[in-house]
Scaffold this motif. Structure first.
Motif, PDB file in Angstrom:
ATOM      1  N   ALA A  21       0.846  -1.196   0.000  1.00  0.00           N
ATOM      2  CA  ALA A  21       0.000   0.000   0.000  1.00  0.00           C
ATOM      3  C   ALA A  21       0.874   1.235   0.000  1.00  0.00           C
ATOM      4  O   ALA A  21       1.946   1.254   0.628  1.00  0.00           O
ATOM      5  CB  ALA A  21      -0.925   0.021   1.215  1.00  0.00           C
ATOM      6  N   CYS A  23       1.148   5.603   0.433  1.00  0.00           N
ATOM      7  CA  CYS A  23       0.726   6.615   1.391  1.00  0.00           C
ATOM      8  C   CYS A  23      -0.116   7.679   0.688  1.00  0.00           C
ATOM      9  O   CYS A  23       0.194   8.079  -0.442  1.00  0.00           O
ATOM     10  CB  CYS A  23       1.980   7.245   2.009  1.00  0.00           C
ATOM     11  N   SER A  42      -3.777   5.237   4.163  1.00  0.00           N
ATOM     12  CA  SER A  42      -3.780   4.675   2.812  1.00  0.00           C
ATOM     13  C   SER A  42      -5.232   4.571   2.381  1.00  0.00           C
ATOM     14  O   SER A  42      -5.951   3.671   2.803  1.00  0.00           O
ATOM     15  CB  SER A  42      -3.101   3.301   2.804  1.00  0.00           C
ATOM     16  N   PHE A 412      -0.485   4.481  -4.838  1.00  0.00           N
ATOM     17  CA  PHE A 412      -1.126   5.586  -4.135  1.00  0.00           C
ATOM     18  C   PHE A 412      -2.460   5.968  -4.782  1.00  0.00           C
ATOM     19  O   PHE A 412      -2.992   7.036  -4.545  1.00  0.00           O
ATOM     20  CB  PHE A 412      -0.199   6.804  -4.065  1.00  0.00           C
ATOM     21  N   CYS A 816      -4.570  -0.926  -2.136  1.00  0.00           N
ATOM     22  CA  CYS A 816      -3.848  -2.059  -1.556  1.00  0.00           C
ATOM     23  C   CYS A 816      -3.779  -3.254  -2.500  1.00  0.00           C
ATOM     24  O   CYS A 816      -4.729  -3.537  -3.234  1.00  0.00           O
ATOM     25  CB  CYS A 816      -4.512  -2.519  -0.254  1.00  0.00           C
TER      26      CYS A 816
END
Length: 844
Positions: A21, A23, A42, A412, A816
């Motif tokens: 994942a 940020c 996230s 992201f 994710c």
């Protein structure tokens, strides 16, 4: 955690194997804890990662909007107060809807608990949370929002396990039409518990408010000097001067590229010595019977772009002095100029100097949104514009030597598609962040950085070099081939010497360079890897065309962010033209000689499926059946049938035949309106001609293709609680009638269903042609927090009856990529309707 009955021997066990994942790209989103864990937002989840293992440990579901900021209780600033030995640590997180949640971490057990949601939420997004630890069980924290309000809270933390947190709102401040975006709290020296709150924002001023522990906060003064937005504030703990006077220092940073240090000292009758380090007096801060002189201590100039964060180095305990500590005179700053700097005063003159600079990343990076100290002060962490982390550790003994360290990585933006390699050595993921990655429990390559959002990908399953086809928000599908450096890296990563030796002998491309516009990627050939282009006359010319060459090498350990972003690209070998709109779906047959593609469509002509011959990359077929976008396609286990599902609520089955002269014939076998809403997903039974479809109408249906000509409905699963957005079917062992169907939903949850197909049923016995049983509902902590976009079982090379090695990969709109270890008995009938053991959150 939902756990059903059954022993470990005959049950199903689902564990988290990997989380990738990125940020959220926002200031104040990342925070270090006193125990050196890192929290980050996230998308709608709070992710926790350990710098020691460079792995994301868990994600915390609870927010319904994007997480903007996090703050630990205690933070590294208070680690010296025996915080590392506390049994429980707490975390505050705020989101774009104005909601703030308090979480509890049981350090020894590694268990997380949702403690409470603050009752008075902001009307708009929370932009900053800052806290001051009064004691090990008491803290004061403030939150600010773009709605123009600042709340000050007091929280009493439980002293025993299982106790309740007591929360009270001390103050609600309205700061006007120009919101505050930075906060910091401190206790005024010698004031018997009076608290000072510094806030800064869009008016370019620093406002100081004073209040008692349980009293009202009053505006005391404002500090002028910055000429643009204030982006970060941080108070030091009390510093002892030469005359034993306690002062506190406030550091501020701004979009004016400057950093200022302010001193807050008690006013006395003694004559102050005039020195270079303190020559500009500011306002007087009065609170109760005490007054404090605020002065500008220093102005730090060195960054070339906005300075998004500044932070004092955490205090250290003085050995043998009990609770006494030392506040290092050291400041960490992070800027959009792609650097972090450490500032310290010179010993003789006291003038603050830049003593360490790290960063200076490649052109792919667009600067840092924040920088943070570890609790011990020997590591610094930055998070960047690309959702990435950058960690440096001081490994020097006598002299500072800051070296980059491994960190977790991820997308992201929404992850649109995933695909396992043909032998499942690695997993490929594509995202709307325009990046394609190879997460192999560590990201080992980033083969493509694109100029458009990437929507779909398929790895070519046939023999030869590793290749994939991807489609983005453009009308062109692109073909990429693995480089020699990647094959050598992969050979080392899977710990099987020589497994890719045959492939390496025929590969002449060592790596790839990115083009100026970030679309095509040009090959770097092995024989010219040492050559450098002649740039005479252009040494001082900074244009898009002067992008430096990549330096691809075989890696023996997980690469750091700068290596991933620039040195692990794959070259583009072909472009596939033909579609009229943005690419939406891709799939490859198991033989690896045929690729199918579809694009966004609102008419039958545009919605046709194109077939491409691998190698020559000629268009060998245009399949017309649907009237709207084809959302997913998949070839049957023997490549004789192609299944497609669409927004028009229909599925289509095509018979695909090779004519022996590199030509393909195709025929529409069946087309049927299967659901009441959009069909998002489909999946074939690996052992037969049964397939599953999943729809926005919250249903999953199982179908059978008889004699490759007639399709009939076998079974409809009970309605799900949300739209079904992803499906993946895998067989269990050598028992060809049993299978496992993974179902992903729009709410992020994943369920596993056992399916049993009775192919010998002729209708005379009355037995159903197919049976299904839900035996696994994955814990929400393990699942996504937004829609599951794709599920994919990892192929097992061995056809034995041992099913303990199953792995399920998933990707979602929550940015994710997840991989689950699934242990299941091969005989589905042996564990009945519900029999599950799921591992919850565990710190590794």
């Amino acid at each position: 955690m939902a756990t059903s009955g059954g022993g470990d021997d005959d049950g199903v066990e689902v564990k988290r194997a990997f989380i990738g994942a990125g940020c959220n790209r926002i200031v104040n989103n990342v925070s270090f804890s006193a125990s050196d864990l890192v929290a980050l937002g996230s998308q709608n989840a709070v992710a926790i990662f350990s710098p020691k293992t460079a792995q994301i440990l868990t994600t915390l579901p609870g927010h319904k909007a994007s997480v903007n900021c996090t703050h630990w209780l205690p933070s590294p600033k208070f680690a010296f107060k025996a915080a590392k030995h506390l049994e429980r640590h707490y975390l505050l997180s705020g989101d774009a809807d104005g909601v703030i949640i308090l979480w509890e971490l049981s350090v020894l057990k590694g268990k997380w608990r949702h403690v409470l949601q603050l009752p008075e939420s902001h009307k708009k997004g929370v932009t900053c949370i800052s806290a001051y630890m009064v004691s090990e069980t008491e803290a004061i924290f403030a939150s600010t929002s773009s709605d123009g309000t600042v709340y000050v809270w007091e929280v009493a933390l439980p002293s025993t396990s299982g106790g309740e947190c007591k929360l009270s709102c001390l103050e609600s401040l309205f700061v006007g039409s120009k919101p505050m975006v930075a906060l910091s709290l401190a206790e005024l020296p010698g004031s018997n518990g009076r608290i000072v709150l510094a806030m800064g924002g869009l008016d370019s001023k620093i406002h100081l408010y004073c209040g008692e522990r349980a009293g009202k906060f009053v505006h005391a003064c404002e500090l002028k000097g910055h000429t643009d937005w204030i982006r970060s504030l941080d108070f030091s703990l009390p510093v002892h001067t030469n005359d034993n006077t306690e002062t506190i220092l406030l550091v501020s940073s701004s979009q004016d590229r400057g950093i200022r240090i302010w001193k807050v000292a008690p006013r006395g009758d003694t004559k102050e010595e005039i020195c270079l380090a303190s020559y500009i007096k500011g306002p007087v801060l009065v609170t109760g019977s005490s007054s404090y002189q605020v002065s500008l201590e220093s102005l730090l100039i060195g960054h070339e772009d906005w300075v998004y964060s500044v932070e004092w180095q955490p205090p250290t305990v003085i050995p043998g002095e009990g609770d006494f500590y030392h506040q290092p005179q050291s400041i960490l700053s992070a800027s959009m100029d792609k650097t972090m700097m450490i500032w310290q005063p010179e010993r003789t003159s006291g003038i603050w100097m830049n003593v360490v600079t790290v960063g200076e990343l490649s052109h792919c990076a667009l600067g840092f949104y924040g920088g943070h100290w570890s609790s011990s002060g020997d590591s610094i962490l930055a998070h960047g514009y690309g959702g990435s982390f950058h960690l440096w550790k001081n490994v020097g003994v006598d002299l500072d030597n800051w070296q980059p360290q491994k960190v977790p990585s991820g997308h992201f933006a929404a992850v649109a598609d995933i695909s396992w390699a043909r032998s499942s050595e690695y997993l490929l993921s594509v995202s709307h962040d325009q990046v394609m990655r190879n997460p192999c429990w560590h990201e080992i390559a980033r083969p493509q950085v694109h100029g458009h959002d990437i929507n779909c990908v398929t790895i070519i399953k046939g023999k030869g070099n590793h290749r994939y086809v991807c489609g983005a928000d453009e009308k062109v599908a692109r073909v990429f081939e693995a480089t020699l450096s990647f094959l050598k890296t992969l050979n080392h990563a899977v710990s099987q010497d020589g497994i890719f030796e045959d492939l390496q002998t025929g590969v002449q491309v060592l790596g790839a360079n990115m083009s100026a516009l970030g679309l095509s990627q040009k090959p770097i050939y092995a024989q010219t890897e040492q050559e450098t282009p002649n740039r005479i006359g252009n040494d001082n010319l900074d244009t898009l065309e002067t992008i430096p060459n990549a330096v691809p090498v075989a890696l023996t350990e997980p690469p750091i962010e700068d290596q991933l972003a620039w040195h692990t690209l794959w070259p583009e070998s072909h472009k596939l033209y033909g579609h009229g709109n943005e690419l939406f779906s891709l799939c490859c047959n198991r033989e690896g000689n045929l690729v199918a593609s579809s694009c966004k469509a609102q008419s039958a002509t545009i919605a046709e499926i194109w077939l491409w011959q691998v190698g020559s990359w000629k268009a060998v077929g245009r399949l017309q059946s649907h009237s709207l976008t084809v959302t997913q396609m998949e070839f049957s286990h023997d490549d004789k049938l192609l299944l497609s599902v669409s927004r028009d609520r229909q599925f289509s089955v095509f018979a695909i035949k090779g004519t022996g002269s590199d030509e393909i014939s195709h025929e529409l076998v069946a087309r049927q309106e299967a659901h009441k809403r959009i069909i998002w997903a489909c999946s074939w039974n690996p052992h037969g001609y049964e397939f599953a479809t999943g729809s926005r109408d919250k249903t999953v249906k199982i179908w059978d293709v008889e004699n490759q000509s007639l399709v009939k409905l076998l079974l409809t699963l009970p309605p799900f609680k949300a739209s079904v957005t992803a499906l993946s079917w895998i067989g269990l062992g050598n028992n060809k009638k049993n299978g496992l169907l993974a179902v992903g939903m729009e709410n992020g949850l994943i369920e596993l269903w056992s399916l049993s197909i009775n192919r010998t049923n002729d209708g005379s016995t009355g037995a159903p042609p197919a049976t299904a049983a839900r035996f696994a509902q994955l814990d929400p902590v393990l699942c996504h927090v937004s829609a599951v976009n794709r599920l994919a079982w990892r192929n097992k090379e061995k056809g034995d009856e041992e099913c303990s090695g199953l792995q399920l990969a998933s990707c979602g709109a929550d940015h994710c990529v997840r991989v689950f270890d699934v242990k299941a008995p091969c005989d589905v009938d042996s564990f009945g309707f519900m029999n599950l053991r799921v591992e919850g959150t565990k710190l590794l």
